[in-house]
Motif scaffolding. Sequence first.
Motif, PDB file in Angstrom:
ATOM      1  N   SER A  53     -15.699 -18.975   4.849  1.00  0.00           N
ATOM      2  CA  SER A  53     -16.101 -20.355   5.120  1.00  0.00           C
ATOM      3  C   SER A  53     -17.442 -20.693   4.475  1.00  0.00           C
ATOM      4  CB  SER A  53     -16.174 -20.584   6.635  1.00  0.00           C
ATOM      5  OG  SER A  53     -14.908 -20.367   7.245  1.00  0.00           O
ATOM      6  N   THR A  54     -18.402 -19.794   4.577  1.00  0.00           N
ATOM      7  CA  THR A  54     -19.690 -20.053   3.938  1.00  0.00           C
ATOM      8  C   THR A  54     -19.567 -20.032   2.416  1.00  0.00           C
ATOM      9  OG1 THR A  54     -20.203 -17.689   4.170  1.00  0.00           O
ATOM     10  CG2 THR A  54     -21.064 -19.183   5.859  1.00  0.00           C
ATOM     11  N   GLY A  55     -18.718 -19.159   1.892  1.00  0.00           N
ATOM     12  CA  GLY A  55     -18.502 -19.136   0.444  1.00  0.00           C
ATOM     13  C   GLY A  55     -17.860 -20.412  -0.061  1.00  0.00           C
ATOM     14  N   ARG A  56     -16.991 -21.010   0.753  1.00  0.00           N
ATOM     15  CA  ARG A  56     -16.364 -22.281   0.358  1.00  0.00           C
ATOM     16  C   ARG A  56     -17.404 -23.384   0.219  1.00  0.00           C
ATOM     17  NH1 ARG A  56     -15.334 -26.159   3.724  1.00  0.00           N
ATOM     18  NH2 ARG A  56     -15.390 -24.755   5.529  1.00  0.00           N
ATOM     19  N   ILE A  57     -18.348 -23.448   1.143  1.00  0.00           N
ATOM     20  CA  ILE A  57     -19.378 -24.485   1.063  1.00  0.00           C
ATOM     21  C   ILE A  57     -20.273 -24.263  -0.148  1.00  0.00           C
ATOM     22  CG2 ILE A  57     -21.405 -25.434   2.241  1.00  0.00           C
ATOM     23  CD1 ILE A  57     -20.068 -24.858   4.867  1.00  0.00           C
ATOM     24  N   ARG A  58     -20.616 -23.020  -0.410  1.00  0.00           N
ATOM     25  CA  ARG A  58     -21.491 -22.743  -1.550  1.00  0.00           C
ATOM     26  C   ARG A  58     -20.810 -23.032  -2.874  1.00  0.00           C
ATOM     27  NH1 ARG A  58     -23.311 -16.984  -3.926  1.00  0.00           N
ATOM     28  NH2 ARG A  58     -21.216 -17.256  -4.724  1.00  0.00           N
ATOM     29  N   ALA A  59     -19.508 -22.808  -2.962  1.00  0.00           N
ATOM     30  CA  ALA A  59     -18.806 -22.920  -4.242  1.00  0.00           C
ATOM     31  C   ALA A  59     -18.304 -24.322  -4.538  1.00  0.00           C
ATOM     32  CB  ALA A  59     -17.628 -21.936  -4.265  1.00  0.00           C
ATOM     33  N   SER A  60     -18.285 -25.223  -3.540  1.00  0.00           N
ATOM     34  CA  SER A  60     -17.695 -26.547  -3.762  1.00  0.00           C
ATOM     35  C   SER A  60     -18.680 -27.633  -3.351  1.00  0.00           C
ATOM     36  CB  SER A  60     -16.393 -26.693  -2.962  1.00  0.00           C
ATOM     37  OG  SER A  60     -16.618 -26.432  -1.587  1.00  0.00           O
ATOM     38  N   PRO A  61     -19.284 -28.342  -4.317  1.00  0.00           N
ATOM     39  CA  PRO A  61     -20.235 -29.418  -3.985  1.00  0.00           C
ATOM     40  C   PRO A  61     -19.506 -30.718  -3.659  1.00  0.00           C
ATOM     41  CG  PRO A  61     -20.061 -29.186  -6.343  1.00  0.00           C
ATOM     42  CD  PRO A  61     -19.171 -28.122  -5.756  1.00  0.00           C
ATOM     43  N   ILE A  62     -20.284 -31.725  -3.357  1.00  0.00           N
ATOM     44  CA  ILE A  62     -19.730 -33.081  -3.281  1.00  0.00           C
ATOM     45  C   ILE A  62     -19.208 -33.437  -4.667  1.00  0.00           C
ATOM     46  CG2 ILE A  62     -20.314 -35.513  -2.890  1.00  0.00           C
ATOM     47  CD1 ILE A  62     -22.437 -34.575  -0.919  1.00  0.00           C
ATOM     48  N   PRO A  63     -18.036 -34.089  -4.776  1.00  0.00           N
ATOM     49  CA  PRO A  63     -17.463 -34.364  -6.112  1.00  0.00           C
ATOM     50  C   PRO A  63     -18.487 -34.950  -7.072  1.00  0.00           C
ATOM     51  CG  PRO A  63     -15.919 -35.011  -4.402  1.00  0.00           C
ATOM     52  CD  PRO A  63     -17.164 -34.581  -3.702  1.00  0.00           C
ATOM     53  N   THR A  64     -18.603 -34.318  -8.223  1.00  0.00           N
ATOM     54  CA  THR A  64     -19.627 -34.726  -9.196  1.00  0.00           C
ATOM     55  C   THR A  64     -19.372 -36.123  -9.750  1.00  0.00           C
ATOM     56  OG1 THR A  64     -18.351 -33.577 -10.913  1.00  0.00           O
ATOM     57  CG2 THR A  64     -20.135 -32.356  -9.849  1.00  0.00           C
ATOM     58  N   LEU A  65     -18.120 -36.571  -9.784  1.00  0.00           N
ATOM     59  CA  LEU A  65     -17.832 -37.924 -10.262  1.00  0.00           C
ATOM     60  C   LEU A  65     -18.471 -38.958  -9.345  1.00  0.00           C
ATOM     61  CD1 LEU A  65     -16.304 -39.609 -12.358  1.00  0.00           C
ATOM     62  CD2 LEU A  65     -14.327 -39.583 -10.816  1.00  0.00           C
ATOM     63  N   TYR A  66     -18.415 -38.699  -8.045  1.00  0.00           N
ATOM     64  CA  TYR A  66     -19.060 -39.600  -7.078  1.00  0.00           C
ATOM     65  C   TYR A  66     -20.575 -39.589  -7.265  1.00  0.00           C
ATOM     66  CZ  TYR A  66     -20.087 -41.733  -2.531  1.00  0.00           C
ATOM     67  OH  TYR A  66     -20.532 -42.549  -1.539  1.00  0.00           O
ATOM     68  N   THR A  67     -21.125 -38.410  -7.475  1.00  0.00           N
ATOM     69  CA  THR A  67     -22.572 -38.296  -7.653  1.00  0.00           C
ATOM     70  C   THR A  67     -23.045 -39.002  -8.914  1.00  0.00           C
ATOM     71  OG1 THR A  67     -22.566 -36.172  -6.483  1.00  0.00           O
ATOM     72  CG2 THR A  67     -24.473 -36.654  -7.863  1.00  0.00           C
ATOM     73  N   SER A  68     -22.355 -38.787 -10.010  1.00  0.00           N
ATOM     74  CA  SER A  68     -22.768 -39.413 -11.269  1.00  0.00           C
ATOM     75  C   SER A  68     -22.630 -40.934 -11.210  1.00  0.00           C
ATOM     76  CB  SER A  68     -21.933 -38.850 -12.424  1.00  0.00           C
ATOM     77  OG  SER A  68     -20.548 -39.113 -12.218  1.00  0.00           O
ATOM     78  N   HIS A  69     -21.570 -41.436 -10.567  1.00  0.00           N
ATOM     79  CA  HIS A  69     -21.396 -42.885 -10.459  1.00  0.00           C
ATOM     80  C   HIS A  69     -22.527 -43.501  -9.624  1.00  0.00           C
ATOM     81  CE1 HIS A  69     -19.441 -46.760 -10.243  1.00  0.00           C
ATOM     82  NE2 HIS A  69     -19.455 -46.720  -8.907  1.00  0.00           N
ATOM     83  N   THR A  70     -22.889 -42.845  -8.534  1.00  0.00           N
ATOM     84  CA  THR A  70     -23.979 -43.342  -7.703  1.00  0.00           C
ATOM     85  C   THR A  70     -25.301 -43.332  -8.464  1.00  0.00           C
ATOM     86  OG1 THR A  70     -22.854 -42.477  -5.734  1.00  0.00           O
ATOM     87  CG2 THR A  70     -25.171 -43.026  -5.514  1.00  0.00           C
ATOM     88  N   SER A  71     -25.553 -42.280  -9.225  1.00  0.00           N
ATOM     89  CA  SER A  71     -26.806 -42.188  -9.976  1.00  0.00           C
ATOM     90  C   SER A  71     -26.888 -43.260 -11.053  1.00  0.00           C
ATOM     91  CB  SER A  71     -26.933 -40.800 -10.608  1.00  0.00           C
ATOM     92  OG  SER A  71     -26.953 -39.798  -9.610  1.00  0.00           O
ATOM     93  N   ARG A  72     -25.779 -43.515 -11.747  1.00  0.00           N
ATOM     94  CA  ARG A  72     -25.792 -44.557 -12.793  1.00  0.00           C
ATOM     95  C   ARG A  72     -26.031 -45.936 -12.191  1.00  0.00           C
ATOM     96  NH1 ARG A  72     -20.942 -41.637 -14.556  1.00  0.00           N
ATOM     97  NH2 ARG A  72     -21.517 -40.201 -16.235  1.00  0.00           N
ATOM     98  N   LEU A  73     -25.385 -46.208 -11.071  1.00  0.00           N
ATOM     99  CA  LEU A  73     -25.580 -47.513 -10.435  1.00  0.00           C
ATOM    100  C   LEU A  73     -27.004 -47.658  -9.913  1.00  0.00           C
ATOM    101  CD1 LEU A  73     -24.028 -50.080  -9.722  1.00  0.00           C
ATOM    102  CD2 LEU A  73     -23.476 -49.068  -7.515  1.00  0.00           C
ATOM    103  N   LEU A  74     -27.582 -46.564  -9.425  1.00  0.00           N
ATOM    104  CA  LEU A  74     -28.966 -46.597  -8.955  1.00  0.00           C
ATOM    105  C   LEU A  74     -29.927 -46.893 -10.096  1.00  0.00           C
ATOM    106  CD1 LEU A  74     -31.143 -46.095  -6.800  1.00  0.00           C
ATOM    107  CD2 LEU A  74     -30.957 -43.646  -7.295  1.00  0.00           C
ATOM    108  N   ILE A  75     -29.724 -46.249 -11.237  1.00  0.00           N
ATOM    109  CA  ILE A  75     -30.598 -46.481 -12.388  1.00  0.00           C
ATOM    110  C   ILE A  75     -30.456 -47.924 -12.886  1.00  0.00           C
ATOM    111  CG2 ILE A  75     -31.011 -45.833 -14.793  1.00  0.00           C
ATOM    112  CD1 ILE A  75     -30.190 -42.988 -14.039  1.00  0.00           C
TER     113      ILE A  75
END
Length: 442
Positions: free
Chosen positions: A312-334
């Motif tokens: 269970s701990t390895g699953r959290i470490r190996a899988s982040p929040i989807p990067t597509l969501y992160t990149s879209h949020t960062s572009r809209l913020l900029i």
Amino acid sequence: MPWLLALLLAGAAPGAESFGSLRSLASPVSASRLHVASAPNGEALGTAPQSKSSGEGADSLYNFSRDVQYVLHELRGDEFDPCIPKHLVGRSSTLSYSKTWTLDDWEYHNSRKRYFRYLLNFPHSRLARRIMPQQLALLAWTLLSVWIEDQFVFTFKRPQIPLSSLGTISTFLAFLLTLRSNSALARLNEARNLWSKVVLNTREMAQLISAFVYPIDKQLALMLGRHVALFGWLLKSQLRFSKKDDVVELVRAMLPDKRDADYLLSQRQKTAAVVTRIRQVLAHLGKSHRLTTAEEIALDHTAHALSDAITSTGRIRASPIPTLYTSHTSRLLIFYLFCLPPALHMSGLDVLMTTLLTMVVGFAMFGLDEISHLFEQPFRVIPMYQMSKRSMLAVTDSFTCRPPALAGEIREEEEEGGMTQRELTMYWSNKDMAQVSDNLME
């Protein structure tokens, strides 16, 4: 007489060979301990702890306790985790999620003076330091955009640009940042719950070993206890991205038997090797009918819980929040912060108010985005150092603080020669010692 001696030697161990091969693995000899500080109860620890058991080379509760003391007060004697960056922990007096809190910390945190304290400590804010590069870039762009507008756009007539269209974008941006922050906090909470279960399950495993295995084979029980005491430290090293957290010296200290230590250090997943070792002993004791079916089930169930914590701990470490969501949020913020200063200035605000509002909005949005990134990888901020200490303390207490025998219970004489609880709990801190009456520990 020679024939009688030969006959006795030939029939000495027909049944001891099968069990002796595994039992020999559980006979660690205490390694030398150099430069060790004095124990909490005042006993000097300058040299290696010597076994007080009857058999030479056999392990004992005394040796186990001394090795745990060496780990907790020397190898891992720091109050806070040295592997966590300073910008996350802050000063020693700073409240942080990366530390385990006391009652005084909670009272300080819930004080009504906290608002004034946060305002006064703003120049030392860890979050402000982390987003300072972004804020400086935003400040430079704000001043540049205002200068361009004043020099080239507002030469003849000041235009009036409504902020309604930009406000629509800010609504979507706030929604995206909130969802990302909630996802990061959920990951942080799940990781913290999993580590609480690690402390729980290591304590449960140690208590079961102390109750079921120790009465029938002390050496195997102590060998398993040493492995379980290492589980939290090994899991911490496996989850935290840091080269400083070396467990080699830790494993050598807790597993003086070279074969045990070499096996554990040679494994890719050292935590899984601990579970494998536990099940190896359970299978051996089960085949020899030294454990009941209920005892085997209880021990194996707890071993499964430890194995589940690894996955269970390895699953959290190996899988982040989807990067597509992160990149879209960062572009809209900029995009939003890029358009905000010109829109504010064109709406009629002067240079000072435009700069002030832009920096406040930037601090709020950059700060929220940075917090979500920090908590997305929760094992960088969870107090795994203190929790590993608690796990080791709980495991050792399960062996050294065994309850008195029940009425009618047959218990063999301890090999420690009637040592008191104070002598067997030398690994306790001074605070732990002070909270227990001397009369109760005799």
